[in-house]
Design a protein around this motif. Structure first.
Motif, PDB file in Angstrom:
ATOM      1  N   SER A   1       2.490   4.506   9.453  1.00  0.00           N
ATOM      2  CA  SER A   1       3.675   4.822   8.613  1.00  0.00           C
ATOM      3  C   SER A   1       4.555   3.514   8.124  1.00  0.00           C
ATOM      4  CB  SER A   1       4.521   5.983   8.634  1.00  0.00           C
ATOM      5  OG  SER A   1       4.805   5.954  10.239  1.00  0.00           O
ATOM      6  N   TYR A   2       5.051   3.345   7.337  1.00  0.00           N
ATOM      7  CA  TYR A   2       6.273   1.956   7.062  1.00  0.00           C
ATOM      8  C   TYR A   2       7.486   2.726   7.288  1.00  0.00           C
ATOM      9  CZ  TYR A   2       1.841  -0.093   6.011  1.00  0.00           C
ATOM     10  OH  TYR A   2       0.878  -1.662   6.425  1.00  0.00           O
ATOM     11  N   ASP A   3       8.679   1.656   7.699  1.00  0.00           N
ATOM     12  CA  ASP A   3       9.445   2.160   7.379  1.00  0.00           C
ATOM     13  C   ASP A   3      10.265   1.331   5.728  1.00  0.00           C
ATOM     14  OD1 ASP A   3      12.383   1.416   7.514  1.00  0.00           O
ATOM     15  OD2 ASP A   3      12.996   0.085   9.420  1.00  0.00           O
TER      16      ASP A   3
ATOM     17  N   GLU B   1      12.201  -1.210   4.955  1.00  0.00           N
ATOM     18  CA  GLU B   1      11.285  -2.807   4.716  1.00  0.00           C
ATOM     19  C   GLU B   1      10.740  -2.564   3.580  1.00  0.00           C
ATOM     20  OE1 GLU B   1      12.143  -5.234   7.020  1.00  0.00           O
ATOM     21  OE2 GLU B   1      13.429  -4.671   8.282  1.00  0.00           O
ATOM     22  N   LEU B   2      10.635  -1.953   2.731  1.00  0.00           N
ATOM     23  CA  LEU B   2       9.661  -1.806   1.568  1.00  0.00           C
ATOM     24  C   LEU B   2       9.899  -2.291   0.368  1.00  0.00           C
ATOM     25  CD1 LEU B   2       8.063   1.762   1.827  1.00  0.00           C
ATOM     26  CD2 LEU B   2       6.662  -0.755   2.501  1.00  0.00           C
ATOM     27  N   TRP B   3      11.923  -2.139   0.428  1.00  0.00           N
ATOM     28  CA  TRP B   3      12.003  -2.888  -0.769  1.00  0.00           C
ATOM     29  C   TRP B   3      12.579  -4.021  -0.542  1.00  0.00           C
ATOM     30  CZ3 TRP B   3      12.870  -0.135  -4.639  1.00  0.00           C
ATOM     31  CH2 TRP B   3      12.552   1.098  -4.943  1.00  0.00           C
TER      32      TRP B   3
ATOM     33  N   THR C   1       9.114   7.083  -3.913  1.00  0.00           N
ATOM     34  CA  THR C   1       9.678   5.498  -4.282  1.00  0.00           C
ATOM     35  C   THR C   1       9.024   4.587  -3.597  1.00  0.00           C
ATOM     36  OG1 THR C   1      11.521   6.640  -5.654  1.00  0.00           O
ATOM     37  CG2 THR C   1      10.920   4.155  -5.588  1.00  0.00           C
ATOM     38  N   GLY C   2       9.384   5.290  -2.471  1.00  0.00           N
ATOM     39  CA  GLY C   2       8.761   4.114  -1.196  1.00  0.00           C
ATOM     40  C   GLY C   2       7.368   3.920  -1.474  1.00  0.00           C
ATOM     41  N   ILE C   3       6.522   4.577  -1.502  1.00  0.00           N
ATOM     42  CA  ILE C   3       5.059   5.318  -1.332  1.00  0.00           C
ATOM     43  C   ILE C   3       4.343   4.962  -2.838  1.00  0.00           C
ATOM     44  CG2 ILE C   3       2.752   6.115  -2.003  1.00  0.00           C
ATOM     45  CD1 ILE C   3       4.473   8.490  -0.241  1.00  0.00           C
ATOM     46  N   ILE C   4       5.710   4.124  -3.538  1.00  0.00           N
ATOM     47  CA  ILE C   4       4.846   3.689  -5.409  1.00  0.00           C
ATOM     48  C   ILE C   4       4.512   2.744  -5.341  1.00  0.00           C
ATOM     49  CG2 ILE C   4       4.913   3.657  -7.446  1.00  0.00           C
ATOM     50  CD1 ILE C   4       6.355   6.759  -7.119  1.00  0.00           C
TER      51      ILE C   4
ATOM     52  N   PHE D   1       4.960   0.849  -2.201  1.00  0.00           N
ATOM     53  CA  PHE D   1       4.455   0.310  -1.105  1.00  0.00           C
ATOM     54  C   PHE D   1       2.613  -0.050  -1.943  1.00  0.00           C
ATOM     55  CE2 PHE D   1       1.071   0.786   2.065  1.00  0.00           C
ATOM     56  CZ  PHE D   1       1.609   0.004   2.900  1.00  0.00           C
ATOM     57  N   VAL D   2       1.810   1.279  -2.325  1.00  0.00           N
ATOM     58  CA  VAL D   2       1.121   0.749  -2.972  1.00  0.00           C
ATOM     59  C   VAL D   2       0.003  -0.222  -3.809  1.00  0.00           C
ATOM     60  CG1 VAL D   2      -0.817   1.972  -4.546  1.00  0.00           C
ATOM     61  CG2 VAL D   2       0.655   4.023  -2.583  1.00  0.00           C
ATOM     62  N   ASN D   3       1.733  -0.164  -4.928  1.00  0.00           N
ATOM     63  CA  ASN D   3       1.397  -1.186  -6.247  1.00  0.00           C
ATOM     64  C   ASN D   3       1.748  -2.194  -5.856  1.00  0.00           C
ATOM     65  OD1 ASN D   3       1.746   0.842  -8.512  1.00  0.00           O
ATOM     66  ND2 ASN D   3       3.778   0.187  -8.486  1.00  0.00           N
TER      67      ASN D   3
END
Length: 449
Positions: free
Chosen positions: A359-361, A364-366, A395-398, A400-402
């Motif tokens: 999993s991710y923080d 940090e994804l932003w 929102t974070g999942i989207i 990241f995958v995007n």
């Protein structure tokens, strides 16, 4: 019908079937019929635990009967788990003589685990001449067995598998292991799990793993912080698989690894957690650079988070050497930042498969710099697997995958799977609708499990 079919099999085939069972289960078949009464005695191997016998004398009588019945026959397998028994003990010398007799029967596979701390009692008894010089042993697995340095030449001409766990308690532990390896001219599979127990902070340890035939090498060492120096040198021109885990050695030196196909690195490489590599530390920089260039021919790599953090620290000091042959990269972590992966992806120009487990923080994804796109995403990356995602932030999942969908020009499939999350079919479809329009590769298939 099933019983009749089994009974029609010849004894030689039935004993081979029983060979795959623990001996206690094999013995239980003696109650089936007159034919099965003594069939277990003809099984060409034993898989026993001494704690299953109430008294040491019972175990000795059991072994005497089995060995007498099989007098003159060759044995394939002998696996024994030994520990102190409540109502009686098996004398060390008796057990060692028993193992020696079994080896003399032309044994092929020996697996011994001693689950007690009487190290001194076994120091001079185990690994007698007939074991060190067996002409038939193909596999030797020893756990919690104290080995003494042999004063003669080791000769195991048929040994292909050598697994050692907690076997050396003296300062000359590495020399013992080296002598064993040197006596195995056809060795293919070597596993060392915490082979040395180090008590003195002033110990200087050097282990040389040198073999012209070795194909698989797995090394896991005890935490050696505080030891003056601990160096591991691997010289194996035919090595195909290398695994390093829990290895806080000061130096990992690799030579002649031109055949390396897969490497699994789960080590901090002597860097303390949270302590980045310092630019002025030229020694560690050079050692790490030499290690990376030494494994540069690898095609499949698995990295843990600790190693990834070391690589990230190194990338801030100087560029990571290019891994031109690497086509499959697996990253395993518990909570990470995409920035760590992107830094390493820069050194994988021909990567085709990227597998991410963890999993991710979300914070940090932003911080992702969307303008930083490694070369492999633009030209070679075809498959992305994101497994066991635990973050609940939609929102974070989207986002990241995007990142991968928007920047991977030749991507064929992206797979996203969740762990411990209850997601309805409607939610899955909504995810797909949000992701699909962002694809740079129009033929990319998005699968959400």
């Amino acid at each position: 019908m099933g019983c009749d079919t089994i009974c029609d099999l010849p004894d030689s085939l039935l004993t081979q079937i029983l060979l795959n069972l623990p001996t206690k289960d094999s013995v239980k078949t003696s109650v089936l019929s007159t034919r099965w009464r003594n069939l277990w005695l003809s099984v060409p191997g034993l898989d026993i635990a001494t704690y299953e016998f109430d008294f040491g004398e019972i175990f000795e009588r059991f072994m005497d009967r089995f060995m007498e019945f099989n007098h003159g026959s060759r044995l394939q397998n002998f696996r024994i788990w030994h520990q102190m028994i409540m109502y009686g003990t098996i004398h060390n010398l008796t057990l060692m003589e028993l193992i020696g007799k079994v080896v003399d029967r032309g044994l092929q596979h020996l697996d011994v685990t001693l689950n007690f701390c009487d190290r001194d009692g076994f120091r001079n008894d185990f690994m007698r001449h007939n074991i060190y010089k067996s002409k038939t042993l193909v596999s030797l697995k020893l756990a919690v067995v104290v080995l003494k340095k042999p004063e003669f030449v080791v000769s195991l001409p048929c040994l292909k598998i050598l697994h050692l766990r907690s076997v050396c308690y003296d300062y000359d532990g590495p020399l013992i292991v080296e002598k064993l390896i040197s006596g195995c001219p056809v060795l293919e599979d070597l596993e060392l799990i915490r082979p040395f127990h180090i008590y003195d902070e002033k110990d200087v340890m050097f282990l040389r793993v040198s073999s012209q035939t070795l194909k698989i090498c797995s090394l896991r060492f005890v935490n050696n912080r505080g030891v003056a120096d601990f160096t591991v040198e691997i010289d194996a021109p035919r090595l195909e698989y290398l695994s390093l885990s829990e290895s806080d050695s000061d130096r990992i030196v690799v030579k002649n690894l031109n055949s390396l196909l897969m490497v699994n690195i789960g080590t901090k490489y002597s860097f303390d957690y949270g302590s980045p590599l310092q630019p002025q530390d030229l020694r560690k920089r050079d050692l790490f650079y030499d290690f990376l260039t030494g494994i540069s021919s690898v095609r499949h790599m698995i990295l843990c988070q600790f190693t990834l953090e070391v690589l990230y620290s190194y990338s801030k000091v100087e560029p990571i050497p290019k891994l031109h042959n690497l086509y499959h990269l697996q990253l395993e972590f518990f909570c990470s930042s995409l920035q760590l992966e992107l830094a390493f992806l820069e050194s994988c120009p021909n990567l085709k498969i990227l597998s991410l487990l963890g999993s991710y923080d979300s914070k940090e994804l932003w911080k992702i710099d969307c303008t930083n796109v490694p070369r492999c995403l633009i030209s070679t990356l075809e498959y992305v697997e994101i497994k066991e995602w635990k973050m609940k932030d939609e929102t974070g999942i989207i986002k990241f995958v995007n990142y991968f969908l928007e920047n991977s020009a030749v991507l064929k499939k992206l797979t996203l799977s969740f762990k411990n999350l209850s997601i309805t079919k409607q939610e899955l479809e909504s995810y797909k609708k949000l992701l699909t329009p962002t694809k740079l590769s129009p033929t990319c298939e998005v699968i959400i499990d």
